[in-house]
Design a protein around this motif. Structure first.
Motif, PDB file in Angstrom:
ATOM      1  N   THR A  14       0.832  -1.203   0.000  1.00 41.82           N
ATOM      2  CA  THR A  14       0.000   0.000   0.000  1.00 41.82           C
ATOM      3  C   THR A  14       0.868   1.255   0.000  1.00 41.82           C
ATOM      4  N   MET A  15       1.872   1.226   0.840  1.00 40.08           N
ATOM      5  CA  MET A  15       2.767   2.374   0.938  1.00 40.08           C
ATOM      6  C   MET A  15       3.445   2.655  -0.401  1.00 40.08           C
ATOM      7  N   MET A  16       3.880   1.562  -1.039  1.00 42.76           N
ATOM      8  CA  MET A  16       4.556   1.724  -2.321  1.00 42.76           C
ATOM      9  C   MET A  16       3.624   2.363  -3.347  1.00 42.76           C
ATOM     10  N   THR A  17       2.435   1.789  -3.463  1.00 43.40           N
ATOM     11  CA  THR A  17       1.507   2.297  -4.477  1.00 43.40           C
ATOM     12  C   THR A  17       1.120   3.743  -4.196  1.00 43.40           C
ATOM     13  N   LEU A  18       0.786   4.023  -2.930  1.00 42.85           N
ATOM     14  CA  LEU A  18       0.358   5.384  -2.612  1.00 42.85           C
ATOM     15  C   LEU A  18       1.490   6.385  -2.791  1.00 42.85           C
ATOM     16  N   SER A  19       2.683   6.015  -2.356  1.00 40.46           N
ATOM     17  CA  SER A  19       3.786   6.962  -2.469  1.00 40.46           C
ATOM     18  C   SER A  19       4.063   7.277  -3.935  1.00 40.46           C
ATOM     19  N   PHE A  20       3.890   6.285  -4.787  1.00 41.71           N
ATOM     20  CA  PHE A  20       4.127   6.518  -6.211  1.00 41.71           C
ATOM     21  C   PHE A  20       2.970   7.308  -6.820  1.00 41.71           C
ATOM     22  N   THR A 376       1.125  11.713   8.148  1.00 41.09           N
ATOM     23  CA  THR A 376      -0.278  11.484   8.470  1.00 41.09           C
ATOM     24  C   THR A 376      -0.579  10.004   8.660  1.00 41.09           C
ATOM     25  N   GLU A 377      -0.039   9.198   7.752  1.00 39.35           N
ATOM     26  CA  GLU A 377      -0.398   7.779   7.746  1.00 39.35           C
ATOM     27  C   GLU A 377       0.288   7.013   8.866  1.00 39.35           C
ATOM     28  N   VAL A 378       1.591   7.166   8.981  1.00 39.93           N
ATOM     29  CA  VAL A 378       2.310   6.436  10.017  1.00 39.93           C
ATOM     30  C   VAL A 378       1.881   6.966  11.389  1.00 39.93           C
ATOM     31  N   GLY A 379       1.595   8.267  11.451  1.00 40.28           N
ATOM     32  CA  GLY A 379       1.187   8.857  12.717  1.00 40.28           C
ATOM     33  C   GLY A 379      -0.177   8.367  13.191  1.00 40.28           C
ATOM     34  N   ARG A 380      -0.951   7.762  12.302  1.00 35.65           N
ATOM     35  CA  ARG A 380      -2.244   7.236  12.701  1.00 35.65           C
ATOM     36  C   ARG A 380      -2.120   5.835  13.312  1.00 35.65           C
ATOM     37  N   GLN A 381      -0.969   5.198  13.086  1.00 33.57           N
ATOM     38  CA  GLN A 381      -0.788   3.829  13.575  1.00 33.57           C
ATOM     39  C   GLN A 381      -0.906   3.813  15.100  1.00 33.57           C
TER      40      GLN A 381
END
Ligand code: HDD
Ligand code: HEM
Ligand code: HEM
Lengths: 449, 342
Positions: A14-20, A376-381
């Motif tokens: 997910t991270m890969m796809t979103l970051s790209f 935002t994303e990692v901070g939600r973990q």
């Protein structure tokens, strides 16, 4: 393969796809406005340079859009493939903006097709310009809707859970959640800002490479002006985002700021390393965290101590936040100097090192975009839906995610390299000097063939 | 009409539209590659670039509409299909990327017209229907199984199933047939006699296989899913109408008459068959686990989605009309007399 592994692998994919995707998406949201402005200035001033500028940007834009569409389709489908349990829950509450987004895509795709294939087809340039407005609106609307979904993940509301059943669902309440205003505004402002600096980079690069054409100078000045305006907007809205966090997701702000104990008159920590709970080698700005969080120097800021260990985000998001804010401040400052210098005819503006700094602006802005999303994303973990569903409970149970990571990594690599190669070839084959000369000869320019 | 039926009808309609527009796109890529292979490329390339390049993104959104919409109306499908489709759907995504990047890199961009690329683009047009259509076979049941509370896909059962293979073969023949009929019409409008002849020949070649494979599936269903099969028999009249429309298309193409009407009849043929198939599948989304009733979203969301759909349609239809007027029905554009690409 254990369940834990598929969670981690799904996160990586997910991270890969979103970051790209986000690189192309950001450009996709921002560039139509830039083209619109350039073409409008061109029509108003009756200046062919700006019209050509709009046209050349549009040509490159098609290519980035196409890759944006491809990667966007990937992330859209992957959400269901990788996070079926999340999508099942989310589908019940937040499907509305996702669905509306599709109509925004339709709108954008249709008018983009029309706009691109109707250059010089109308006598009146203004008619052609009108066709671009739906493209810009559609792109902006799609980013608004998808950002609303992300806001919902951070501040879910609009439903109740009664004995494991979803009840009292209100799609509108879910959409207009507390995270939505700041997030939507920040995402839009940063998309415009980043697009302006990316285009400024290209113009500056041509000047560094020795071209002295007025066309590039006009392009550079226009984009730097826009970059400055949107970087100020970004910083202001970013400040509001901080206030939102302090109110609704204090653990994210506390983790980003290494703020362990709840206290007033809180200092802001920039960079540094952690030694236990003590930051070292950091720049400390007294009161600044209280101001970012609540607007007054004495205000109390919630610390990490208020949250159980297993609900704290990872502390390394500190660096993501710092990266984003530093780049934001730098670009605002730098574009200000550029504009002031241009206005006052300062010599440094035309110095090579200064031009190189301008070239760096585009990549920096894109790095800030990545840092912002990762923050935002990692901070939600550990949450995927804050307070309701943990990331670890949401992932697929399929055992083949690892293979898919390899497959998509290869795909993104090819698409990334392809974009760069195709864009640079396209502009090299048809340099602006040549095209301007062709247009002067009476030909309308157009296809390089 | 219940909300569930409205929801599934909307989705089925958009899936149908995707099948038609995507078939045109996929098949055109294949014919283009084939003619490059036989060194007749100049005949088709122009037509493909004029028609497909401005609209492929719109085609893609129909696909996005379907998978976003089905999660919206029937969230429980995410649980069954999301978990099991990881591999086939990922492969389809890569193939879609090949097509998207072909338009971006080869037709808009630096004109990389390397043969390998043209072949890859053409081949992806066949592999895509082959990777998407097994989902239809899976929905018939017997391939998605439960392990405790978790669904998984039994690949062995799927790959050894005659039903799956006949659906794949149907999807291929249908793609080539739909595309050939449409391009015959388009080439004729463009006044390109050579391309018309070529496409007409392909249309006639693929008509037979398309109808034979379609019948084959009904036959395969008899063993695989008798319940569905008997419901299909109840709807025999709809399939009969579909067959008559098919005969009409073939007749017109054969006689070189009115290609526009021939294409309209073809759309009618697929429309009746597609909807008859859909109705006979009712109420199952996945035999025997999932029906449109037990997977449906809550009422508030359903109503919100339907309102959004109507509003969206109000925006979409006029825009689509404009797009078609400029690129499909504009004589000068179709004939390639004018090039207005940015
Ligand atoms: C639909 C909403 C949505 C939106 C707009 C974004 N994400 Fe997100 N992101 C997710 C939905 C999501 C997710 C699928 O729900 C994940 C998976 C695990 C999780 O908690 O959220 C996630 C995880 C996730 C992670 C991994 C976090 C971790 O594992 O610690 C990263 C680095 C990103 N995303 C990056 C991004 C980027 C670069 C985005 C810019 C487009 C982005 N996200 C927007
Ligand atoms: C999980 C998050 C996301 C999903 C599921 C998603 C989904 C998609 C899909 C399916 C497409 C292709 C649409 C088509 O076929 O035309 C797309 C394209 C696009 N997306 Fe995303 N997207 C996400 C995140 C974002 C974000 C955060 C932004 C903006 C800030 C964004 C902006 C765009 C834009 C502008 C396009 C159009 C292509 C372009 O102009 O480059 N998306 N997205
Ligand atoms: C200048 C000062 C800035 C401040 C104070 C700031 C503040 C913030 C905050 C607090 C968030 C988290 C919001 C949340 O998690 O809900 C955020 C997210 C984000 N930032 Fe910034 N930011 C700044 C500059 C920038 C710049 C320059 C960029 C890129 C060009 C950027 C891009 C983003 C993005 C893409 C996100 C994720 C979307 C969102 O959550 O809003 N930011 N920012």
């Amino acid at each position: 393969m254990g369940f834990e592994d598929t969670v981690l692998l799904s996160r990586i994919l997910t991270m890969m796809t979103l970051s790209f995707h986000i690189l192309y998406a950001t450009i996709g949201v921002g560039i139509p406005l830039m083209i619109l402005i350039a073409q409008w200035v061109g029509i108003k001033k009756n200046d062919d340079h700006y019209i050509l500028l709009a046209r050349r940007w549009a040509r490159g834009f098609v290519i980035t859009v196409a890759v944006g569409v491809v990667t966007g389709t990937a992330i859209g489908l992957q959400l269901s493939l990788l996070w079926p349990n999340f999508m099942q829950l989310a589908g019940n509450v937040i499907a509305l903006p996702l669905f509306m987004e599709v109509f925004a895509f339709f709108f954008e795709a249709i008018f983009l097709g029309i706009y691109l294939y109707t250059w010089d087809r109308f006598e009146d340039q203004r008619k052609h310009l009108l066709l671009l407005i739906p493209v810009a609106l559609g792109a902006a609307a799609s980013s608004v809707f998808i950002t609303i979904v992300n806001a919902f993940m951070n501040a879910p509301q609009g439903f109740d859970i009664l004995n494991g059943e979803l009840v009292n669902v209100s799609p509108l309440l879910a959409m207009f959640n507390p995270a939505m205003p700041t997030k939507v505004a920040h995402v839009m402002a940063t998309a415009f800002m980043a697009s302006a600096f990316v285009l400024a980079s290209i113009a500056a690069l041509r000047l560094v490479q020795g071209s002295n054409h007025i066309y590039h100078k006009k392009a550079l000045l226009l984009t730097m002006k826009l970059g400055f305006v949107f970087s100020i907007a970004t910083a202001l809205i970013g400040d509001f985002s901080g206030k939102y966090l302090a109110e609704y997701q204090p653990e994210k702000l506390a983790a980003a700021e290494w703020h362990f104990e709840t206290e007033g008159e809180a200092r802001l920590i920039l960079f540094g390393v952690l030694d236990g709970e003590e930051p070292k080698y950091a720049i400390e700005i007294p009161y600044a965290l209280s101001i970012l969080a609540h607007g007054v120097p004495g205000a109390e800021v919630t610390g990490l101590n208020e949250f159980p260990e297993d609900e704290r985000p990872p502390l390394w998001i500190h660096y993501l936040f710092d990266t984003m804010v530093t780049i934001g401040m730098w670009l605002a400052f730098f574009s200000f100097v550029f504009l002031f210098g241009t206005w006052g005819n300062w010599a440094i503006i035309t110095k090579k090192w200064f031009r190189w700094l301008t070239v760096a602006g585009g990549p920096l802005a894109l790095i800030a975009i990545e840092a912002g999303w990762w923050f935002t994303e990692v901070g939600r973990q550990p949450w995927i839906l804050r307070g309701y569903l943990r990331t670890s409970e949401a992932a697929t149970t399929s055992g083949q995610v690892d293979l898919m990571i390899i497959l998509f990594a290869g795909l993104y690599f090819i698409l990334g390299v392809g974009t760069i190669v195709v864009l640079s070839r396209m502009y090299k084959r048809n340099p602006v000097e040549k095209e301007l000369a062709d247009r002067q000869k009476g030909g309308k320019g157009g296809d390089p063939e | 009409m219940t909300l569930e039926i409205i929801g599934i009808s909307v989705l089925w309609l958009f899936l149908f539209l995707y099948v038609i527009v995507a078939s045109i796109d996929f098949g055109a890529g294949f014919f283009n590659a084939y003619s490059a292979f036989t060194n007749k490329q100049h005949i088709l390339t122009g037509i493909i670039q004029r028609y497909l390049s401005p609209v492929w993104e719109v085609t893609n959104v129909f696909f996005v509409f379907f998978f976003v919409g089905i999660i919206g109306f029937f969230p429980l499908t995410a649980f069954y299909y999301g978990t099991t489709l990881l591999i086939p759907a990922s492969i389809a995504l890569v193939l879609l990327a090949v097509r998207g990047s072909y338009y971006a890199f080869a037709t808009y961009g630096a004109k990389i017209n390397h043969r390998g690329y043209i072949y890859m683009y053409g081949l992806s047009g066949l592999l895509l229907p082959a990777s998407l259509s097994p989902v239809l076979a899976m929905s018939e049941g017997g391939f998605i199984k439960m392990e405790g509370s978790q669904p998984y896909l039994d690949y062995w059962a799927l790959f050894t199933s005659p039903l799956m293979w006949s659906i794949v073969v149907l999807s291929l023949t249908a793609v080539l047939y739909i595309s050939a009929v449409f391009l015959t019409w388009y080439a004729n409008k463009a006044g390109d006699a050579k391309a018309t002849d070529l496409m007409r020949k392909y249309a006639l070649v693929w008509a037979g296989p398309a109808i034979v494979t379609a019948t084959g599936i009904i036959y395969e269903l008899r063993d695989h899913n008798p319940e569905h099969f008997s419901r299909i028999l109840d709807l025999w009249w709809a399939f009969a109408i579909s067959f008559l429309l098919f005969a009409g298309t073939v007749y017109l193409i054969w006689k070189r008459k009115n290609y526009g009407l021939a294409f309209i009849l073809l759309v009618g043929q697929f429309f009746t068959a597609f909807f008859a198939y859909g109705v006979s599948h009712y109420p199952y989304l996945l035999y025997p686990y999932l029906t449109i009733y037990d997977s449906f979203t809550n009422e508030a969301m359903a109503i919100a989605l339907i309102i959004a759909f109507i509003a969206g349609l109000g925006l979409l239809l006029p825009s689509l009309y404009l797009l078609f007027r400029l690129f499909l029905f504009d004589k000068d554009y179709v004939k390639g007399k004018s090039d207005y690409h940015a």
